[in-house]
Write a protein that holds these residues in place. Structure first.
Motif, PDB file in Angstrom:
ATOM      1  N   PRO B 227       0.818  -1.223   0.000  1.00  0.00           N
ATOM      2  CA  PRO B 227       0.000   0.000   0.000  1.00  0.00           C
ATOM      3  C   PRO B 227       0.846   1.266   0.000  1.00  0.00           C
ATOM      4  CG  PRO B 227      -0.866  -1.570   1.566  1.00  0.00           C
ATOM      5  CD  PRO B 227       0.429  -2.128   1.093  1.00  0.00           C
ATOM      6  N   ALA B 228       2.116   1.156   0.395  1.00  0.00           N
ATOM      7  CA  ALA B 228       2.979   2.334   0.393  1.00  0.00           C
ATOM      8  C   ALA B 228       3.122   2.902  -1.017  1.00  0.00           C
ATOM      9  CB  ALA B 228       4.348   1.971   0.953  1.00  0.00           C
ATOM     10  N   TYR B 229       3.030   2.052  -2.024  1.00  0.00           N
ATOM     11  CA  TYR B 229       3.173   2.504  -3.405  1.00  0.00           C
ATOM     12  C   TYR B 229       1.841   2.544  -4.143  1.00  0.00           C
ATOM     13  CZ  TYR B 229       8.164   2.674  -3.129  1.00  0.00           C
ATOM     14  OH  TYR B 229       9.433   3.036  -2.782  1.00  0.00           O
ATOM     15  N   ALA B 230       0.743   2.454  -3.381  1.00  0.00           N
ATOM     16  CA  ALA B 230      -0.575   2.457  -4.023  1.00  0.00           C
ATOM     17  C   ALA B 230      -0.804   3.758  -4.773  1.00  0.00           C
ATOM     18  CB  ALA B 230      -1.665   2.245  -2.981  1.00  0.00           C
ATOM     19  N   ALA B 259      -0.953  -7.668   1.666  1.00  0.00           N
ATOM     20  CA  ALA B 259      -1.919  -6.584   1.458  1.00  0.00           C
ATOM     21  C   ALA B 259      -2.403  -6.515   0.011  1.00  0.00           C
ATOM     22  CB  ALA B 259      -1.303  -5.253   1.850  1.00  0.00           C
ATOM     23  N   GLY B 262      -6.226  -6.862  -0.732  1.00  0.00           N
ATOM     24  CA  GLY B 262      -7.009  -5.648  -0.508  1.00  0.00           C
ATOM     25  C   GLY B 262      -6.844  -4.663  -1.661  1.00  0.00           C
ATOM     26  N   LEU B 263      -5.623  -4.543  -2.165  1.00  0.00           N
ATOM     27  CA  LEU B 263      -5.376  -3.624  -3.287  1.00  0.00           C
ATOM     28  C   LEU B 263      -6.084  -4.111  -4.553  1.00  0.00           C
ATOM     29  CD1 LEU B 263      -1.594  -3.054  -2.567  1.00  0.00           C
ATOM     30  CD2 LEU B 263      -3.371  -1.339  -2.416  1.00  0.00           C
ATOM     31  N   GLU B 266      -9.751  -3.244  -4.350  1.00  0.00           N
ATOM     32  CA  GLU B 266      -9.998  -1.826  -4.612  1.00  0.00           C
ATOM     33  C   GLU B 266      -9.900  -1.518  -6.098  1.00  0.00           C
ATOM     34  OE1 GLU B 266     -11.127   0.722  -2.702  1.00  0.00           O
ATOM     35  OE2 GLU B 266     -11.564  -1.075  -1.543  1.00  0.00           O
TER      36      GLU B 266
END
Lengths: 203, 437
Positions: B227-230, B259, B262-263, B266
């Motif tokens: 998610p840091a690079y989402a 994670a 989850g990505l 989305e």
């Protein structure tokens, strides 16, 4: 026996996995498959073990009434709460909310701190003390400029030159590095297979 | 004391394995200076930083430990019985008035802290020769160490005269040779290929390739970013999936990061809003997290249904999902799309999957990973490499994504700050140099 058995097990498993890549045989395929599945189960179990360890450490800290017991309590509540929301069957809206509005922004915030660390690095490293620093500053400035959306407006050659720098000198360096990594991996694998290195014994 | 290189535990002297983790200590013998905390090689007598006598300090440490562990202490033996030893302490400690001036006084002071047994044992050593003094070489090393440790970020370090080297002059000038080789490596391709031909292949090839797929085709999508690079990769993922959804191409998603599921949810939710006909279970499915890295990929090649018995959203058996009909093996897909924030997952897919199946790999990666993967693209192992803002622009032709505009503006602002910091840093540096003359 206590010393020999782990070596035999590790070298045997490694050799079987290697043979599975090289030889098409139903027997070795089955063993290789079982080993791969074993690794997946171990990796998944390591995740569970990590969660249990985290809960244990913070549970003890909470019980000891230490200085940071409030933080440990918060962590445990968040852990159990998220786990419960994830396990409960249903559309998972609450879990999605946690993921979208807590987890992702927090991770992004932590990564965004990198921008400030980079600024500190710029402040320290880009002083023109010598020719090396000048080269570093010049190349960094150019590559950064070439990646900007407005670089094409400054000069049509700027993005092309930036791409060329990445495609030729950088790729040449990376290729050499990757070849080195590959050779290093082969040597490490051979050392483990021949029991010269025994990482599983802490050696 | 020996600090374990693996776990950091402080082991007692003489141990060859760590008391906690069992790691070998034979090649990692260090002494920690009790005065300044510096790590010294095991054979050093004096601390590299502060010239404290390490042997003496260790004896004191052991004695104090015994005193604490031994409970009430017996009266110390009379110190007068020992012959006086007139040996000064090393110069680094001499200025401190609180420290005992002689070895004899040190022993006397130390014996006050000891239980009877330990004090007697130590008293027996009072006739021993005084501790060695640091040599000139050790003093010079310590001075150099202190100077380097205190070196500020702005201060100029006086030049250190280099030690005479046995290395031939040609090798000593290796940096020049390295620079010449680098220039040659950069210019030789220009000789064989005219300007521009060595550039990375245009990313529009990826879009063209995806647009050629139809409803009977299927693509395996791998979510391998955190998610840091989402912020960077989620719009790219949505652009890829949107292209697939518009053509009703089946897509099966797996995650190689916890994670990632989850990505993926989305990204697909956004695509499903834009293309409602692209339904979960019918046209796409999310199978879940695949742990184990290379071993996980190896297992995946043995069968999708064996690795993922149920899907991640509905928990239905994967064999029953219409989206997965006829896709029991990885080789049944038309291509693999990997979305990653670093080069390692892409490399693993190249090494483990492409080498055995020959399936086309398309990598959508963060801009920082693109140079690391360029050799794989040049070698043909990666069919297409889509990276950074330029990749997103090419994957979303004719669209003005507000996130893309915001990112472009952010990059320009960051570049301006970056330049300002570099300029200010240099102005301050040159002013300081001028002041110092």
């Amino acid at each position: 026996m206590k010393r020999i058995l782990p070596i035999i097990l590790a070298s045997g498993c490694g050799l079987l996995a290697l043979l599975d890549y090289l030889i098409a045989s139903p027997g070795i395929d089955a063993i290789g498959g079982a080993l791969s599945e074993g690794v997946i189960i171990l990796a998944a179990f390591a995740l569970i073990l990590g969660v249990l360890n985290l809960a244990s450490v913070h549970g003890r800290r909470l019980a000891a009434q230490g200085e940071r017991r409030v933080l440990s309590g918060l962590l445990l509540v968040a852990l159990v709460g998220t786990l419960a929301l994830g396990v409960v069957p249903g559309p998972g809206q609450a879990l999605a909310w946690i993921f979208n509005y807590l987890y992702m922004p927090l991770q992004a915030t932590l990564t965004a701190l990198l921008a400030f660390f980079l600024m500190i690095a710029v402040y320290r490293a880009f002083r023109l003390k010598n020719s090396d620093a000048a080269i570093l500053l010049g190349v960094s400035l150019f590559l950064f400029l070439a990646q900007l959306p407005l670089s094409g407006a400054i000069s049509p050659y700027l993005p092309a030159l930036g791409e060329w720098l990445l495609a030729v000198p950088v790729t040449a360096g990376m290729r050499g590095l990757l070849l080195g990594v590959a050779l290093g991996t082969m040597v490490t694998a051979l050392r483990v297979l021949l029991a010269i290195d025994q990482p599983f014994r802490g050696e | 004391m020996i600090v374990c290189p693996a776990c950091g535990h402080h082991n007692a002297e003489g141990r060859t394995r760590c008391e906690i983790c069992g790691a070998s200590l034979e090649h990692f013998l260090y002494r920690v200076c009790p005065a300044c905390g510096a790590l010294n090689a095991a054979d050093r007598t004096f601390c590299l930083r502060c010239l404290t006598n390490l042997l003496q300090a260790e004896e004191e440490d052991i004695a104090q430990g015994q005193a604490i562990a031994g409970g009430p202490t017996a009266p110390p033996p009379p110190a007068e019985s020992a012959p006086p030893v007139e040996a000064p302490l090393p110069p680094a400690q001499a200025p401190s008035s609180s420290l005992p001036a002689t070895w004899e006084e040190t022993l006397s002071a130390l014996s006050d802290l000891l239980p009877a047994g330990a004090a007697q044992a130590l008293a027996g050593r009072k006739g021993a020769p005084p501790p060695p003094m640091p040599s000139e070489e050790e003093r010079a090393e310590a001075a150099l160490f202190q100077r380097v440790a205190k070196e500020g970020t702005t201060g100029r370090v006086p030049p250190i005269s280099p030690a005479p080297s046995a290395v031939p002059d040609i090798l000593a000038k290796g940096r020049v040779l390295f620079a010449l080789l680098l220039i040659a490596a950069a210019l030789v391709p220009l000789w064989f290929a005219p300007w521009g031909e060595g550039r990375l292949a245009p990313t529009s090839g990826a879009r063209t390739w995806l647009e050629a797929l139809g409803p009977h085709d299927a693509v395996l999508v791998v979510f391998a970013y955190s998610p840091a690079y989402a912020g960077e990769l989620q719009p790219l993922a949505e652009a890829f999936l949107h292209t697939l959804a518009e053509r009703s191409v089946r897509s099966i998603a797996i995650a190689s990061q916890p994670a990632g599921v989850g990505l993926a949810k989305e990204a697909y939710r956004a695509v499903e809003e834009a293309v409602p006909a692209y339904a979960y279970g019918e046209r796409y499915a999310i199978l879940g997290y695949l742990p184990g890295q290379e071993a996980g990929l190896n297992a995946l090649l043995r069968g999708l249904e064996q690795t993922f018995a149920r899907d991640a959203l509905l928990q239905r058996p994967t064999a029953e999902l219409p989206a997965l009909q006829g896709l029991s093996q990885v080789a049944a897909f038309q291509g693999i799309l990997i979305l990653s924030d670093e080069d390692t997952p892409v490399r693993q897919w190249v090494e483990q999957v492409h080498s055995r199946t020959g399936l086309p790999l398309i990598a959508g990666v963060a801009a920082r990973a693109a140079p690391l993967l360029a050799p794989y693209q040049h070698a043909g192992q990666l069919r297409y490499l889509v990276a950074g803002p330029s990749g997103l622009i090419e994957m979303t032709p004719g669209q003005v994504d507000r996130r893309l505009v915001a990112r472009a503006n952010g990059l320009v602002i960051y570049f301006a700050i970056w330049c300002a910091v570099a300029v200010v840093s240099n102005i301050l540096y040159w002013r300081e140099r001028r002041r110092e003359g």
